[in-house]
Design a protein around this motif. Sequence first.
Motif, PDB file in Angstrom:
ATOM      1  N   MET A   1      -4.008  -5.652   7.519  1.00 41.01           N
ATOM      2  CA  MET A   1      -3.096  -4.549   7.222  1.00 41.01           C
ATOM      3  C   MET A   1      -1.829  -4.776   8.061  1.00 41.01           C
ATOM      4  O   MET A   1      -1.643  -5.855   8.611  1.00 41.01           O
ATOM      5  N   SER A   2      -0.960  -3.776   8.153  1.00 39.95           N
ATOM      6  CA  SER A   2       0.316  -3.987   8.858  1.00 39.95           C
ATOM      7  C   SER A   2       0.126  -4.560  10.261  1.00 39.95           C
ATOM      8  O   SER A   2       0.903  -5.407  10.699  1.00 39.95           O
TER       9      SER A   2
ATOM     10  N   VAL B   1       0.851  -1.199   0.000  1.00 43.29           N
ATOM     11  CA  VAL B   1       0.000   0.000   0.000  1.00 43.29           C
ATOM     12  C   VAL B   1       0.884   1.245   0.000  1.00 43.29           C
ATOM     13  O   VAL B   1       1.599   1.525   0.964  1.00 43.29           O
TER      14      VAL B   1
ATOM     15  N   ILE C   1     -12.081  -3.812   6.270  1.00 42.07           N
ATOM     16  CA  ILE C   1     -11.084  -3.194   7.149  1.00 42.07           C
ATOM     17  C   ILE C   1     -11.493  -3.555   8.568  1.00 42.07           C
ATOM     18  O   ILE C   1     -12.645  -3.348   8.949  1.00 42.07           O
TER      19      ILE C   1
ATOM     20  N   ARG D   1       4.032   6.661   8.083  1.00 44.37           N
ATOM     21  CA  ARG D   1       3.438   7.481   7.044  1.00 44.37           C
ATOM     22  C   ARG D   1       3.351   8.937   7.494  1.00 44.37           C
ATOM     23  O   ARG D   1       3.006   9.214   8.639  1.00 44.37           O
TER      24      ARG D   1
ATOM     25  N   LYS E   1       0.052   4.547  -0.593  1.00 39.00           N
ATOM     26  CA  LYS E   1      -0.527   5.886  -0.369  1.00 39.00           C
ATOM     27  C   LYS E   1       0.422   6.722   0.489  1.00 39.00           C
ATOM     28  O   LYS E   1       1.000   6.200   1.435  1.00 39.00           O
TER      29      LYS E   1
ATOM     30  N   ILE F   1      -7.951   0.799  -3.183  1.00 37.30           N
ATOM     31  CA  ILE F   1      -8.470   0.234  -1.931  1.00 37.30           C
ATOM     32  C   ILE F   1      -9.244   1.245  -1.103  1.00 37.30           C
ATOM     33  O   ILE F   1      -9.818   0.891  -0.082  1.00 37.30           O
TER      34      ILE F   1
ATOM     35  N   ASN G   1      -5.076   4.519  -2.171  1.00 39.93           N
ATOM     36  CA  ASN G   1      -6.355   4.864  -1.573  1.00 39.93           C
ATOM     37  C   ASN G   1      -7.172   5.838  -2.383  1.00 39.93           C
ATOM     38  O   ASN G   1      -8.373   5.721  -2.478  1.00 39.93           O
TER      39      ASN G   1
ATOM     40  N   MET H   1     -13.864  -7.450   0.495  1.00 39.85           N
ATOM     41  CA  MET H   1     -12.804  -6.746   1.229  1.00 39.85           C
ATOM     42  C   MET H   1     -13.381  -6.165   2.509  1.00 39.85           C
ATOM     43  O   MET H   1     -14.560  -5.787   2.563  1.00 39.85           O
TER      44      MET H   1
ATOM     45  N   ARG I   1      -3.122  -6.188   2.714  1.00 39.59           N
ATOM     46  CA  ARG I   1      -2.766  -4.839   2.273  1.00 39.59           C
ATOM     47  C   ARG I   1      -1.831  -4.212   3.299  1.00 39.59           C
ATOM     48  O   ARG I   1      -2.274  -3.805   4.372  1.00 39.59           O
ATOM     49  N   VAL I   2      -0.550  -4.166   2.964  1.00 35.87           N
ATOM     50  CA  VAL I   2       0.442  -3.727   3.945  1.00 35.87           C
ATOM     51  C   VAL I   2       1.166  -2.479   3.450  1.00 35.87           C
ATOM     52  O   VAL I   2       1.755  -2.480   2.371  1.00 35.87           O
ATOM     53  N   GLY I   3       1.070  -1.407   4.224  1.00 39.92           N
ATOM     54  CA  GLY I   3       1.721  -0.151   3.860  1.00 39.92           C
ATOM     55  C   GLY I   3       2.888   0.169   4.759  1.00 39.92           C
ATOM     56  O   GLY I   3       4.052  -0.027   4.401  1.00 39.92           O
ATOM     57  N   SER I   4       2.588   0.657   5.967  1.00 34.96           N
ATOM     58  CA  SER I   4       3.654   1.130   6.853  1.00 34.96           C
ATOM     59  C   SER I   4       4.645   0.020   7.216  1.00 34.96           C
ATOM     60  O   SER I   4       5.822   0.296   7.456  1.00 34.96           O
TER      61      SER I   4
HETATM   62  C1  LIG Z   1      -3.687   2.564   4.426  1.00 36.81           C
HETATM   63  C2  LIG Z   1      -4.464   1.334   4.194  1.00 36.81           C
HETATM   64  C3  LIG Z   1      -3.877   0.062   4.344  1.00 36.81           C
HETATM   65  C4  LIG Z   1      -2.463  -0.150   4.822  1.00 36.81           C
HETATM   66  O1  LIG Z   1      -2.323   0.297   6.139  1.00 36.81           O
HETATM   67  P1  LIG Z   1      -0.979   0.025   6.975  1.00 36.81           P
HETATM   68  O2  LIG Z   1      -1.432   0.050   8.376  1.00 36.81           O
HETATM   69  O3  LIG Z   1      -0.057   1.131   6.628  1.00 36.81           O
HETATM   70  O4  LIG Z   1      -0.453  -1.281   6.566  1.00 36.81           O
HETATM   71  C5  LIG Z   1      -4.654  -1.045   4.038  1.00 36.81           C
HETATM   72  N1  LIG Z   1      -5.923  -0.929   3.619  1.00 36.81           N
HETATM   73  C6  LIG Z   1      -6.516   0.271   3.460  1.00 36.81           C
HETATM   74  C7  LIG Z   1      -7.931   0.332   2.990  1.00 36.81           C
HETATM   75  C8  LIG Z   1      -5.810   1.426   3.755  1.00 36.81           C
HETATM   76  O5  LIG Z   1      -6.406   2.612   3.617  1.00 36.81           O
END
Ligand SMILES: *Cc1c(COP(=O)(O)O)cnc(C)c1O
Length: 232
Positions: free
Chosen positions: A204-205, A37, A165, A229, A39, A81, A60, A163, A220-223
Amino acid sequence: MSRQDEITSNLNSIKERIASACRRCGRDPAGVKLIAVTKTYPASDIEIAVGAGCENIGENRVQELEEKSPLLVCKPVVHLIGHLQTNKVAKAAALADCIHSVDSLRVLEKLETVCGSIDKKINILIQVNTSGEESKSGCSEIECAEICAVAAKSSFCKLRGLMTIGPLDGTDEQNRASFRMLKRIAENNRQFFCDGTFELSMGMSGDFEAAIEEGATMVRVGSGIFGKRNYA
Ligand SMILES: *Cc1c(COP(=O)(O)O)cnc(C)c1O
């Protein structure tokens, strides 16, 4: 450490954690797709992640995706996402390969029309609100069944799965309850998915390992990959 080394090393450790979570529950790691991810992170970070073998990226916001796309040399598989408004559907359809955030008939119908006009097949997931939090986008279980039934008859929107959250600041047990609910809803609507199988985009993370143990096929892994971030 260079940015390249940092991202590559984080990616490797996330991949190892995915493999361990799979081992714990007897799943094949090939059945879990890692979506990086991106963003708020620059296009150069996307190049690094894709270069390191992570070809799926998630954004995003349509506008941010629109800004970064022309800067990319690599050709990632792009997942949208974030919440999708009807007035952004045309741009989203042009830029994304898979949209995880279809959560109303209105958005689905608009997407089908737009994709028809550009003759593009697009993969979609229905976003379900499994935490009951009012601030979250995502449809209810009943709406999900309705949207799935319509999506199943679409020509350009290919219904691939669901999907969710997890709850904001949820405990491990609350997160898992969300993930289990998503899986149950997918199973109840199995007849509507392409190829009779479904993707579960969840985790997520902070909770991707629990999500894998509960059946996630996309995390879905970002940080966890790119570091803290900066929303400024
Ligand atoms: C930002 C986001 C993520 C990733 O989040 P992290 O905590 O950084 O891994 C995953 N899914 C969605 C919908 C997001 O907005």
